[in-house]
Motif scaffolding. Sequence first.
Motif, PDB file in Angstrom:
ATOM      1  N   LYS A  26       0.815  -1.214   0.000  1.00 52.18           N
ATOM      2  CA  LYS A  26       0.000   0.000   0.000  1.00 52.18           C
ATOM      3  C   LYS A  26       0.853   1.270   0.000  1.00 52.18           C
ATOM      4  O   LYS A  26       0.371   2.345  -0.334  1.00 52.18           O
ATOM      5  N   LYS A  27       2.110   1.135   0.391  1.00 58.93           N
ATOM      6  CA  LYS A  27       2.981   2.312   0.484  1.00 58.93           C
ATOM      7  C   LYS A  27       4.119   2.262  -0.535  1.00 58.93           C
ATOM      8  O   LYS A  27       5.125   2.961  -0.372  1.00 58.93           O
ATOM      9  N   ILE A  28       3.946   1.458  -1.583  1.00 61.51           N
ATOM     10  CA  ILE A  28       5.038   1.268  -2.541  1.00 61.51           C
ATOM     11  C   ILE A  28       5.356   2.554  -3.292  1.00 61.51           C
ATOM     12  O   ILE A  28       6.517   2.845  -3.598  1.00 61.51           O
ATOM     13  N   THR A  29       4.328   3.367  -3.596  1.00 60.11           N
ATOM     14  CA  THR A  29       4.566   4.634  -4.291  1.00 60.11           C
ATOM     15  C   THR A  29       5.410   5.574  -3.444  1.00 60.11           C
ATOM     16  O   THR A  29       6.346   6.217  -3.931  1.00 60.11           O
ATOM     17  N   LYS A  30       5.078   5.649  -2.167  1.00 57.21           N
ATOM     18  CA  LYS A  30       5.829   6.487  -1.234  1.00 57.21           C
ATOM     19  C   LYS A  30       7.271   5.988  -1.107  1.00 57.21           C
ATOM     20  O   LYS A  30       8.219   6.783  -1.076  1.00 57.21           O
TER      21      LYS A  30
ATOM     22  N   GLU B 254       6.395  -2.850  -7.453  1.00 55.37           N
ATOM     23  CA  GLU B 254       5.282  -1.972  -7.827  1.00 55.37           C
ATOM     24  C   GLU B 254       4.404  -2.621  -8.886  1.00 55.37           C
ATOM     25  O   GLU B 254       3.182  -2.457  -8.884  1.00 55.37           O
TER      26      GLU B 254
ATOM     27  N   HIS C   5      14.043   7.207  -4.851  1.00 57.43           N
ATOM     28  CA  HIS C   5      14.612   8.048  -5.899  1.00 57.43           C
ATOM     29  C   HIS C   5      15.324   9.263  -5.310  1.00 57.43           C
ATOM     30  O   HIS C   5      16.381   9.665  -5.806  1.00 57.43           O
TER      31      HIS C   5
ATOM     32  N   LEU D 268       8.949   4.327  -3.360  1.00 58.62           N
ATOM     33  CA  LEU D 268       9.667   4.609  -4.607  1.00 58.62           C
ATOM     34  C   LEU D 268      10.153   6.056  -4.641  1.00 58.62           C
ATOM     35  O   LEU D 268      11.273   6.329  -5.076  1.00 58.62           O
ATOM     36  N   ILE D 269       9.299   6.987  -4.199  1.00 68.86           N
ATOM     37  CA  ILE D 269       9.694   8.393  -4.165  1.00 68.86           C
ATOM     38  C   ILE D 269      10.876   8.582  -3.213  1.00 68.86           C
ATOM     39  O   ILE D 269      11.865   9.262  -3.544  1.00 68.86           O
TER      40      ILE D 269
END
Length: 238
Positions: A80-84, A162, A90, A86-87
């Motif tokens: 559920k927090k994969i986007t966070k 992701e 990076h 990834l940011i």
Amino acid sequence: MSYSLYVNMYGSIYFLTVLSIVRFLATVHPFRHLHVASIKSAWILCGSIWIFIMASSVMLLKSGSEPKGNMTACLELNPKKITKLLIMNHIALVVGFLLPFCTLSICYLLIIRVLLKVEVPESGLRVSHRKALITVIIALILFLLCFLPYHILRTLHLVTWEFGKCKKNLQKAVVITLALAASNSCLNPFLYYFAGENFKDRLRSAFRKGHPQKAKTKGNFAICVQSKKKVRMEGVIR
């Protein structure tokens, strides 16, 4: 655990980067920046690095454990927090690795360029000159071997996660490269012990009884020969 681990790793990266800048200034511009090299400046710089790294890693304290049935899973990725994640990855990749790596590489390559141009007439200085070159090259190689594989595989692991393609082998490889990144803290003291006479002498004097003798300076300080148009550098190990 994650917070402590990453603060230590990125702290090491930034200290190694600052050390490369100090070596660059001592080698290429030995007289221009003498006023900067003071105990007070070193304390301020070290404190600033610690504060920056610890503050920028605070996000790691807000997550890390996830409930799974009757158990709590620690140090695992949360889909559920994969986007966070990834940011964060990076940002850490650019600020925590690529920027320091580019800075460190440029400084060391310029140091190597200066040392290769220097003519060393005396045999004693020639040994010190060769040792300085070897130390710089090995330090650059160690930085690459320790930190580059982990950052590449960590990024690949998060990207595949992701898209729902979690690969066990890739996950295991990330763990191995993480251990390799942590090993940098163990490898650097060996590098400086065998390559730097000043480091070696100070370490020996720390274990001697009574008043420690003054550390030898042979090959450990930038030996400058000034003329009207150039300064020749002999050695760079501090």
